[in-house]
Design an enzyme around this catalytic site. Structure first.
Site, mmCIF file in Angstrom:
data_model
loop_
_atom_site.group_PDB
_atom_site.id
_atom_site.type_symbol
_atom_site.label_atom_id
_atom_site.label_comp_id
_atom_site.label_asym_id
_atom_site.label_seq_id
_atom_site.Cartn_x
_atom_site.Cartn_y
_atom_site.Cartn_z
ATOM 1 N N ARG A 66 0.816 -1.214 0.000
ATOM 2 C CA ARG A 66 0.000 0.000 0.000
ATOM 3 C C ARG A 66 0.855 1.271 0.000
ATOM 4 O O ARG A 66 0.522 2.268 -0.644
ATOM 5 C CB ARG A 66 -0.926 -0.013 1.213
ATOM 6 C CG ARG A 66 -1.869 1.173 1.248
ATOM 7 C CD ARG A 66 -2.955 0.956 2.285
ATOM 8 N NE ARG A 66 -3.937 2.020 2.263
ATOM 9 C CZ ARG A 66 -4.135 2.865 3.279
ATOM 10 N NH1 ARG A 66 -3.416 2.763 4.388
ATOM 11 N NH2 ARG A 66 -5.044 3.805 3.180
ATOM 12 N N ASN A 98 -3.270 8.953 4.647
ATOM 13 C CA ASN A 98 -2.029 8.344 5.133
ATOM 14 C C ASN A 98 -1.862 8.367 6.649
ATOM 15 O O ASN A 98 -1.305 7.437 7.235
ATOM 16 C CB ASN A 98 -0.823 9.062 4.514
ATOM 17 C CG ASN A 98 -0.717 8.834 3.010
ATOM 18 O OD1 ASN A 98 -1.242 7.842 2.496
ATOM 19 N ND2 ASN A 98 -0.064 9.740 2.315
ATOM 20 N N HIS A 197 -6.257 -6.004 -2.221
ATOM 21 C CA HIS A 197 -7.026 -6.143 -0.978
ATOM 22 C C HIS A 197 -7.298 -7.604 -0.639
ATOM 23 O O HIS A 197 -8.163 -7.907 0.166
ATOM 24 C CB HIS A 197 -8.331 -5.338 -1.062
ATOM 25 C CG HIS A 197 -8.111 -3.858 -1.056
ATOM 26 N ND1 HIS A 197 -9.116 -2.943 -1.261
ATOM 27 C CD2 HIS A 197 -6.982 -3.124 -0.852
ATOM 28 C CE1 HIS A 197 -8.621 -1.707 -1.188
ATOM 29 N NE2 HIS A 197 -7.327 -1.790 -0.951
HETATM 30 C C1 HEM Z 1 -9.105 1.303 -5.859
HETATM 31 C C2 HEM Z 1 -9.043 2.212 -4.930
HETATM 32 C C3 HEM Z 1 -8.572 1.924 -3.531
HETATM 33 C C4 HEM Z 1 -9.166 2.348 -2.388
HETATM 34 C C5 HEM Z 1 -10.412 3.199 -2.290
HETATM 35 C C6 HEM Z 1 -8.407 1.821 -1.292
HETATM 36 C C7 HEM Z 1 -8.672 2.067 0.039
HETATM 37 C C8 HEM Z 1 -8.056 1.434 1.099
HETATM 38 C C9 HEM Z 1 -8.392 1.645 2.490
HETATM 39 C C10 HEM Z 1 -9.423 2.608 3.016
HETATM 40 C C11 HEM Z 1 -7.612 0.815 3.219
HETATM 41 C C12 HEM Z 1 -7.606 0.675 4.744
HETATM 42 C C13 HEM Z 1 -6.701 1.744 5.343
HETATM 43 C C14 HEM Z 1 -6.828 1.854 6.838
HETATM 44 O O1 HEM Z 1 -7.824 1.403 7.393
HETATM 45 O O2 HEM Z 1 -5.916 2.416 7.486
HETATM 46 C C15 HEM Z 1 -6.783 0.083 2.305
HETATM 47 C C16 HEM Z 1 -5.864 -0.865 2.661
HETATM 48 C C17 HEM Z 1 -5.016 -1.476 1.770
HETATM 49 N N1 HEM Z 1 -4.870 -1.177 0.433
HETATM 50 FE FE1 HEM Z 1 -6.148 -0.101 -0.677
HETATM 51 N N2 HEM Z 1 -7.362 1.086 -1.779
HETATM 52 C C18 HEM Z 1 -7.422 1.125 -3.146
HETATM 53 C C19 HEM Z 1 -6.520 0.566 -4.017
HETATM 54 C C20 HEM Z 1 -5.393 -0.120 -3.617
HETATM 55 C C21 HEM Z 1 -4.307 -0.472 -4.491
HETATM 56 C C22 HEM Z 1 -4.202 -0.091 -5.964
HETATM 57 C C23 HEM Z 1 -3.409 -1.162 -3.736
HETATM 58 C C24 HEM Z 1 -2.086 -1.742 -4.128
HETATM 59 C C25 HEM Z 1 -1.788 -2.138 -5.352
HETATM 60 C C26 HEM Z 1 -3.946 -1.248 -2.401
HETATM 61 C C27 HEM Z 1 -3.384 -1.936 -1.358
HETATM 62 C C28 HEM Z 1 -3.893 -1.972 -0.076
HETATM 63 C C29 HEM Z 1 -3.413 -2.865 0.950
HETATM 64 C C30 HEM Z 1 -2.388 -3.958 0.756
HETATM 65 C C31 HEM Z 1 -4.093 -2.538 2.125
HETATM 66 C C32 HEM Z 1 -3.888 -3.136 3.529
HETATM 67 C C33 HEM Z 1 -2.787 -2.326 4.207
HETATM 68 C C34 HEM Z 1 -2.396 -2.786 5.604
HETATM 69 O O3 HEM Z 1 -2.944 -3.747 6.133
HETATM 70 O O4 HEM Z 1 -1.515 -2.114 6.184
HETATM 71 N N3 HEM Z 1 -5.129 -0.580 -2.356
HETATM 72 N N4 HEM Z 1 -7.057 0.489 1.016
#
Ligand code: HEM
Ligand SMILES: *[C@@H]1O[C@H](CO)[C@@H](O)[C@H](O)[C@H]1NC(C)=O
Ligand SMILES: *[C@@H]1O[C@H](CO)[C@@H](O)[C@H](O)[C@H]1NC(C)=O
Ligand SMILES: *[C@@H]1O[C@H](CO)[C@@H](O)[C@H](O)[C@H]1NC(C)=O
Ligand SMILES: *[C@@H]1O[C@H](CO)[C@@H](O)[C@H](O)[C@H]1NC(C)=O
Length: 330
Positions: A66, A98, A197
């Site tokens: 992320r 962030n 995700h």
């Molecule tokens: C398509 C639009 C996307 C939205 C709206 C989105 C939104 C989010 C949100 C809200 C979280 C949780 C953050 C938190 O609660 O602190 C999250 C976690 C995450 N996102 Fe996305 N995301 C998107 C696309 C992506 C992309 C393109 C990637 C990587 C290629 C990605 C990888 C991740 C990962 C791996 C997590 C878990 C992080 C952790 O556990 O520390 N996301 N995302």
């Protein structure tokens, strides 16, 4: 004599011409073998750093993936997210997508330090972050792909760009797709990269609006499976106190990079509103179905979309710098 001088001159200018034609683009493009001579153990060091971080805490794989995404969506992939705020620079760490959310800075610091020891001032922080994201996916069971190198570290960062350009979990698919399109990615990349995700966690506040009073209906989101809803409401009771509890993005195989994220969407088990929204668009939904059936296709496409994402707005050649410390401009 006269002719032969002309002749050697002619050869010389041809050679020069070739040098000019071919050296300029080579300097400005990314290259997989760039550090073969100057930092031959680079990949090993990054892999070891990511491996030890994951061994300590499995979630770190997701966090590094992320971190790379949030770097690339703001000023291009330039390591801008790694910069700490200073009196003159308001960086990205405290932007709303962030703050108290992106993680992994210490892991990148540790890997950078291990690399500086053997090849000082050679490898950029952004190349390290790009490689770390690839290793993180691979080490959790996902695909492996080649990463071309030579990105240079930026000397600026932008809190406001981070606020405006990183997609949010309650934004509609067209809004999210427009954000991807503005970075040179497309609607397919949205579906494929959302597959990230399949690992990691989200805090309750990022999806709570689905649980209690969805779009002022007084009811939960109808597109949320009822047994998942039950679990989530007990994890995230309707009070601010539960905002930072963590729920798995893929409740079935949380720590494994696989295609189960897509299977979940087929039975209303996407966690974020933006995840489940992929099923509300017929093109996106048919890709979701495809990836739920063909894990190999997902892996292949994921690698290809990651390569595209890692090339967004990169600095090359003489642009930017090779930071010594990822948290500060030299
Ligand atoms: C398509 C639009 C996307 C939205 C709206 C989105 C939104 C989010 C949100 C809200 C979280 C949780 C953050 C938190 O609660 O602190 C999250 C976690 C995450 N996102 Fe996305 N995301 C998107 C696309 C992506 C992309 C393109 C990637 C990587 C290629 C990605 C990888 C991740 C990962 C791996 C997590 C878990 C992080 C952790 O556990 O520390 N996301 N995302
Ligand atoms: C690379 O790592 C190997 C051990 O894995 C070591 O023997 C070798 O000296 C290292 N090379 C450089 C240039 O640091
Ligand atoms: C190991 O993970 C924990 C969180 O689970 C973290 O607080 C700690 O700093 C990590 N230790 C190392 C050495 O990375
Ligand atoms: C949804 O699908 C997943 C994986 O295909 C399965 O493990 C899970 O039990 C299903 N959940 C429901 C509520 O049907
Ligand atoms: C589904 O996957 C097949 C190959 O596995 C591919 O040829 C086809 O284009 C995909 N369709 C969609 C809608 O993604």
């Amino acid at each position: 004599m006269q002719t032969s001088m002309h002749y050697s001159c002619f050869i010389q200018s041809i050679v020069l011409l070739f040098i000019v034609i071919f050296s300029v683009p080579v300097q400005c493009q990314l290259d997989e073998d760039l550090y073969d001579d100057t930092c031959p153990n680079l990949t090993k060091l990054v892999r070891y750093g990511v491996w030890s971080a994951i061994r300590n805490e499995t979630r770190m794989a997701a966090s590094l993936l992320r971190l790379h995404f949030h770097d690339c969506f703001v000023n291009g992939c330039d390591g801008s997210i790694l910069l700490d705020d200073t009196s003159t620079l308001k960086g990205e760490k405290n932007a709303s997508p962030n703050r108290n959310s992106v993680r992994g800075f210490e892991v990148i610091d540790d890997i950078k330090a291990s690399i500086e020891k053997v090849c000082p001032s050679t490898v950029s922080c952004v190349d390290i972050l790009t490689l770390a994201a690839r290793e993180a996916v691979y080490l959790t069971g996902g695909p492996y792909w080649s990463v071309a190198l030579g990105r240079r570290d930026g000397t600026t960062a932008s809190e406001s760009a981070a606020n405006e350009q990183i997609p949010g979990p309650s934004e509609s698919l067209p809004v999210i797709t427009a954000k991807f399109t503005s970075k040179g990615l497309n609607a397919k990349d949205v579906v494929v990269l959302s597959g990230a995700h399949t690992i990691g966690f989200a805090q309750c506040f990022t999806f709570k609006q689905r649980l209690f009073n969805f779009k002022s209906s007084g009811k939960p989101d109808p597109a949320l499976d009822s047994s998942l809803l039950q679990g989530l409401t007990s994890l995230c009771p309707n009070s601010d106190a539960s905002d930072n509890q963590l729920a798995p993005l893929d409740p079935v195989t949380t720590n494994k990079f696989d295609n189960v994220y897509f299977k979940n969407l087929l039975n209303n088990s996407g966690l974020l509103e933006s995840d489940q929204a992929l099923m509300g668009d017929s093109d996106a939904a048919s890709m979701v179905e495809n990836y739920s059936k063909y894990p190999y296709q997902f892996f292949k496409d994921f690698g290809a979309s990651m390569v595209k994402m890692a090339n967004i707005g990169v600095l090359t050649g003489d642009e930017g710098q090779i930071r010594k410390n990822c948290r500060a401009v030299n």
